[in-house]
Design a protein around this motif. Structure first.
Motif, short mmCIF file in Angstrom:
data_model
loop_
_atom_site.label_atom_id
_atom_site.label_comp_id
_atom_site.label_asym_id
_atom_site.label_seq_id
_atom_site.Cartn_x
_atom_site.Cartn_y
_atom_site.Cartn_z
N PHE A 60 -9.11 -8.39 16.14
CA PHE A 60 -8.71 -7.04 16.49
C PHE A 60 -7.61 -6.47 15.60
O PHE A 60 -7.73 -5.34 15.11
CB PHE A 60 -8.31 -6.95 17.97
N PRO A 61 -6.52 -7.20 15.34
CA PRO A 61 -5.49 -6.64 14.44
C PRO A 61 -6.04 -6.31 13.05
O PRO A 61 -5.68 -5.28 12.46
CB PRO A 61 -4.43 -7.75 14.36
N GLU A 62 -6.93 -7.14 12.55
CA GLU A 62 -7.55 -6.90 11.25
C GLU A 62 -8.40 -5.61 11.29
O GLU A 62 -8.36 -4.80 10.37
CB GLU A 62 -8.43 -8.10 10.90
N ILE A 63 -9.14 -5.44 12.37
CA ILE A 63 -9.97 -4.24 12.54
C ILE A 63 -9.09 -2.99 12.57
O ILE A 63 -9.39 -1.99 11.92
CB ILE A 63 -10.81 -4.35 13.83
N MET A 64 -8.00 -3.06 13.31
CA MET A 64 -7.11 -1.90 13.42
C MET A 64 -6.47 -1.56 12.07
O MET A 64 -6.30 -0.38 11.75
CB MET A 64 -6.03 -2.16 14.47
N GLN A 65 -6.14 -2.55 11.28
CA GLN A 65 -5.58 -2.27 9.95
C GLN A 65 -6.61 -1.53 9.11
O GLN A 65 -6.25 -0.58 8.41
CB GLN A 65 -5.19 -3.59 9.26
N LYS A 66 -7.85 -1.94 9.17
CA LYS A 66 -8.90 -1.26 8.40
C LYS A 66 -9.08 0.18 8.88
O LYS A 66 -9.25 1.09 8.07
CB LYS A 66 -10.22 -2.02 8.51
N VAL A 67 -9.02 0.38 10.18
CA VAL A 67 -9.19 1.74 10.75
C VAL A 67 -8.07 2.66 10.27
O VAL A 67 -8.31 3.79 9.85
CB VAL A 67 -9.23 1.68 12.28
#
Length: 71
Positions: A60-67
C-alpha cells in the motif's frame, strides 16, 4: 437624521455579511463532514483489504507513492 440613516445602512450591510459568512460556514462544515466520512470509508477498506490480501499492507505505501508522483 442623516446619521441614523447611515447607521441603519451599515447595520443592514453587516447583517448581510454575517448571513453570507454563515452560509459559507455551513457549506464548509458539510464538506468537512463528507471528508470525515470518506476517511472512515478508506480506513474500513484498508482493514478489509489487509485481511483479504496480506501482501496489501506492505504494498500500500508503494502504491500511494506512485499515485502521488503522478499528480
Amino acid at each position: 437624521m442623516k446619521k441614523e440613516i447611515i447607521l441603519r445602512e451599515k447595520i443592514h450591510l453587516l447583517e448581510q455579511e454575517i448571513e453570507t459568512l454563515t452560509e459559507k460556514l455551513d457549506s464548509i462544515n458539510a464538506a468537512i463532514k463528507e471528508l470525515e466520512d470518506l476517511k472512515k470509508d478508506i480506513k474500513g477498506l484498508k482493514v478489509f483489504m489487509g485481511g483479504s490480501h496480506p501482501d496489501f499492507k506492505s504494498k500500500f505505501p508503494e502504491i500511494m507513492q506512485k499515485v502521488f508522483k503522478k499528480s
